[in-house]
Design a protein around this motif. Structure first.
Motif, short mmCIF file in Angstrom:
data_model
loop_
_atom_site.label_atom_id
_atom_site.label_comp_id
_atom_site.label_asym_id
_atom_site.label_seq_id
_atom_site.Cartn_x
_atom_site.Cartn_y
_atom_site.Cartn_z
N GLY A 99 -16.46 -27.60 -5.53
CA GLY A 99 -16.53 -26.96 -6.86
C GLY A 99 -17.60 -27.54 -7.76
N LEU A 100 -17.67 -27.00 -8.96
CA LEU A 100 -18.74 -27.37 -9.89
C LEU A 100 -18.69 -28.85 -10.29
CD1 LEU A 100 -21.06 -25.89 -11.34
CD2 LEU A 100 -19.55 -25.66 -13.31
N GLY A 101 -17.49 -29.35 -10.54
CA GLY A 101 -17.37 -30.76 -10.92
C GLY A 101 -17.87 -31.67 -9.80
N ARG A 287 -5.21 -29.35 -14.25
CA ARG A 287 -5.70 -28.99 -12.92
C ARG A 287 -4.55 -29.20 -11.95
NH1 ARG A 287 -8.16 -26.40 -9.20
NH2 ARG A 287 -9.77 -27.40 -7.93
N PHE A 289 -3.52 -28.83 -8.21
CA PHE A 289 -4.11 -28.59 -6.89
C PHE A 289 -3.15 -27.82 -5.98
CE2 PHE A 289 -6.67 -32.19 -8.38
CZ PHE A 289 -7.94 -31.70 -8.11
N SER A 338 -7.55 -24.48 -17.91
CA SER A 338 -6.72 -24.39 -16.71
C SER A 338 -7.03 -23.08 -16.02
CB SER A 338 -5.24 -24.44 -17.10
OG SER A 338 -4.44 -24.32 -15.94
N LYS A 383 -18.43 -19.86 -16.68
CA LYS A 383 -17.21 -20.10 -17.47
C LYS A 383 -16.69 -21.51 -17.25
CE LYS A 383 -15.23 -15.45 -17.57
NZ LYS A 383 -14.13 -14.66 -16.95
N GLU A 387 -16.35 -24.39 -20.08
CA GLU A 387 -15.09 -25.07 -20.40
C GLU A 387 -15.20 -26.58 -20.27
OE1 GLU A 387 -11.56 -23.09 -18.68
OE2 GLU A 387 -12.77 -21.26 -18.90
N TRP A 402 -7.38 -36.99 -10.36
CA TRP A 402 -8.15 -36.56 -9.19
C TRP A 402 -9.15 -35.45 -9.45
CZ3 TRP A 402 -9.18 -37.84 -4.19
CH2 TRP A 402 -8.40 -38.86 -3.63
N THR A 404 -12.49 -33.76 -10.53
CA THR A 404 -13.89 -34.03 -10.88
C THR A 404 -14.34 -33.17 -12.06
OG1 THR A 404 -14.69 -32.40 -9.28
CG2 THR A 404 -14.42 -34.65 -8.50
N PHE A 405 -13.69 -32.03 -12.25
CA PHE A 405 -13.93 -31.16 -13.41
C PHE A 405 -13.69 -31.97 -14.70
CE2 PHE A 405 -12.63 -27.82 -16.39
CZ PHE A 405 -13.29 -26.66 -15.98
P1 GDP Z 1 -11.85 -30.39 -9.02
O1 GDP Z 1 -11.50 -29.55 -7.84
O2 GDP Z 1 -10.81 -30.38 -10.09
O3 GDP Z 1 -12.26 -31.78 -8.64
O4 GDP Z 1 -13.12 -29.74 -9.76
P2 GDP Z 1 -14.31 -28.81 -9.22
O5 GDP Z 1 -15.03 -28.36 -10.45
O6 GDP Z 1 -15.10 -29.50 -8.20
O7 GDP Z 1 -13.62 -27.57 -8.53
C1 GDP Z 1 -12.72 -26.76 -9.21
C2 GDP Z 1 -13.29 -25.39 -9.50
O8 GDP Z 1 -12.19 -24.50 -9.78
C3 GDP Z 1 -14.16 -25.33 -10.73
O9 GDP Z 1 -15.51 -25.58 -10.47
C4 GDP Z 1 -13.93 -23.92 -11.21
O10 GDP Z 1 -14.64 -23.03 -10.42
C5 GDP Z 1 -12.45 -23.75 -10.94
N1 GDP Z 1 -11.63 -24.32 -12.03
C6 GDP Z 1 -10.73 -25.32 -11.93
N2 GDP Z 1 -10.17 -25.57 -13.14
C7 GDP Z 1 -10.73 -24.69 -14.00
C8 GDP Z 1 -10.56 -24.45 -15.41
O11 GDP Z 1 -9.79 -25.10 -16.11
N3 GDP Z 1 -11.33 -23.49 -15.96
C9 GDP Z 1 -12.21 -22.75 -15.22
N4 GDP Z 1 -12.93 -21.81 -15.82
N5 GDP Z 1 -12.38 -22.93 -13.89
C10 GDP Z 1 -11.66 -23.91 -13.30
#
Ligand code: GDP
Length: 481
Positions: A99-101, A287, A289, A338, A383, A387, A402, A404-405
């Protein structure tokens, strides 16, 4: 704490204490010089050594960037079986995972590695991260050109790849000195599930060999920067760059990642509507999981327990319908990030149905609820990025264990979060959200070379260096403090 009434802040902290270079076209990336309008002023100044290192890096990147003469020359090396030594630029090519984080923390780590090894960082943002970020370096681009010859192999890159550094070491019985000719490129597989051979990247004695490989193609979803502090040959330089070890990610993420104008629109509209006039801004990231293992009701109990135990929000008055009259009511804006709407619905309802015991006015907001993590969708990523930034504008931040977001939000904001432990056992607990030691992200899956293997001493009792600790939320992980 009403920043909006101080327009001079823009002028004062526009370059974030020397972190950013002046001279970018402001219109093309409004957030670059304006994020300081919404965010709290960081008390952490970058060292002047870091600032000058970044200016030197920018020169290097301009000289070696895509389609420059040096770039083209180094590209030619790829078609020979070993390095012919005519290239004057070396590269780290970052490729996405997870994911993005995860992507942001691994890019920041890769950039630090590039700084330490005099390489140029190029990134493969693909289409799903189009229009999420601005270019970080002036008068050049960090985007790997679409026609890069190896691009079509990135997707399947994993442990055991024939062209990976791990495999090269394996084939040479872990002794890199027997390899006489460095190849023009190598894959570095540094994701959470890398194998013992991939992990040999972290051995200091292997770094010298890597210096001679012009193209390193790196895939990671980890914040591996803390481990660079345990590699002796990098330590002196790292000490000069970061006298304060807790600020590594705070500086790197604010330097590299600026919201695109499209993302900045989402951030500022939310900010102006719900946050700008509040006395205090509270960010809560939930978050989850595994929704089955963490029922909504239990997670909610944990969140409300966290607010109460850490005194982050006032309780509601179960006896009264109306708060006593008062002149100075503190207004608090709670922003919830969330994928799901239920936590927001319930918390909003708590503060709508009853007055607070002290008369504080609580607004509860959630920018979006996307329901599921999506891949391949750039609006979803915009988005998510918006956030993360909105959370980073908080005065008080609660992240989820846990995630990364959450790490990225705390790093951008320079905030030591309260870490919400999302319960997975069907019960909330009485330590719902202890405070983090530092604002650094956790490296979830480091190699364990630094541990004393004869005794397998636990990291929570012995740390390999004064500024490295076991993470609060991941017993396998290490973080800078
Ligand atoms: P992690 O999985 O919590 O370590 O974070 P990552 O960013 O790597 O992967 C989770 C992905 O799920 C994010 O990049 C988003 O695409 C989506 N996501 C998770 N939580 C949220 C949230 O609170 N808001 C939004 N818009 N997307 C979320």
């Amino acid at each position: 704490d009403k920043h909006s009434s101080h327009p001079e802040r823009v002028v004062v902290d526009k370059l974030l204490g020397g972190l950013l270079a002046p001279g970018f076209d402001e219109e093309s990336c409004i957030s670059r010089y304006q994020s300081s309008l919404c965010r709290r002023i960081s008390p952490h100044k970058p060292s002047s050594y870091l600032a000058s290192k970044l200016r030197k890096y920018e020169e290097l990147h301009k000289r070696c960037g895509p389609h420059t003469e040096s770039y083209n020359r180094t590209l030619e090396e790829l078609s020979s079986s070993h390095v012919n030594g005519t290239a004057d630029c070396n590269y780290v090519v970052w490729t996405p995972a997870n994911g993005l984080g995860n992507r942001i923390i691994s890019t920041a780590s890769s950039f630090l590695y590039a700084l330490l090894t005099n390489r140029v960082l190029l990134v493969d943002l693909g289409t799903d991260m189009a229009n999420v970020f601005c270019e970080p370096f002036p008068n050049t681009s960090w985007l790997l050109p679409m026609d890069f010859p190896l691009s079509n192999q990135f997707y399947g890159l994993r442990s055991g790849n024939a062209q990976s550094y791990g495999q090269l070491l394996k084939n040479n019985n872990m002794n890199i000195s027997t390899v006489s000719q460095p190849p023009p490129f190598l894959y570095l597989y540094l994701s959470f599930n890398n194998d013992e051979y991939d992990k040999l990247f972290y051995k200091d004695q292997n770094q010298g060999f890597l210096q001679n490989v012009p193209w390193l193609i790196l895939k990671s979803d980890q914040y591996f920067a803390p481990y660079l502090f345990l590699i002796p040959s990098f330590q002196q330089e790292l000490d000069k760059l970061f006298p304060d070890k807790e600020t590594v990610f705070h500086h790197l993420v604010r330097y590299l990642f600026h919201p695109s104008n499209q993302a900045w629109g989402l951030i500022t509209r939310f900010y102006q509507s719900y946050l700008a006039s509040a006395d205090q801004r509270i960010g809560l990231q939930v978050r989850v999981f595994n929704r089955k293992a963490s029922p909504i009701k239990v997670v909610l109990e944990q969140i409300l327990g966290c607010f109460q135990k850490e005194k982050l929000l006032p309780q509601v008055d179960e006896e009264k319908h109306i708060a006593p009259p008062s002149k100075n009511r503190t207004s608090r804006a709670v922003t919830i990030a969330s994928l799901y709407p239920e936590y927001y619905e319930s918390i909003k309802n708590v503060y709508w149905m009853r007055p607070t015991v002290n008369g504080d006015v609580i607004g509860v907001y959630q920018p979006s609820h996307e329901e599921a993590q999506q891949f391949g969708n750039n609006i979803h990523n915009i988005k998510a990025w918006a956030e993360i930034n909105i959370l980073s504008l908080s005065d008080v931040l609660v992240t989820s264990s846990w995630s990364t977001f959450g790490y990225v939000a705390q790093g951008l904001g320079g905030l030591k979060p309260w870490i919400l432990y999302v319960p997975t056992g069907g019960q909330s607990n009485d330590q719902p959200c202890p405070r983090a030691m530092s604002m650094e992200p956790c490296f979830h899956f480091p190699p364990n070379y630094y541990q004393n293997s004869s005794t397998r001493r636990r990291l929570d009792t012995v740390s390999p260096a004064p500024h490295i600790r076991q993470c609060e939320d991941a017993s396998t992980g290490i973080k800078l403090v």
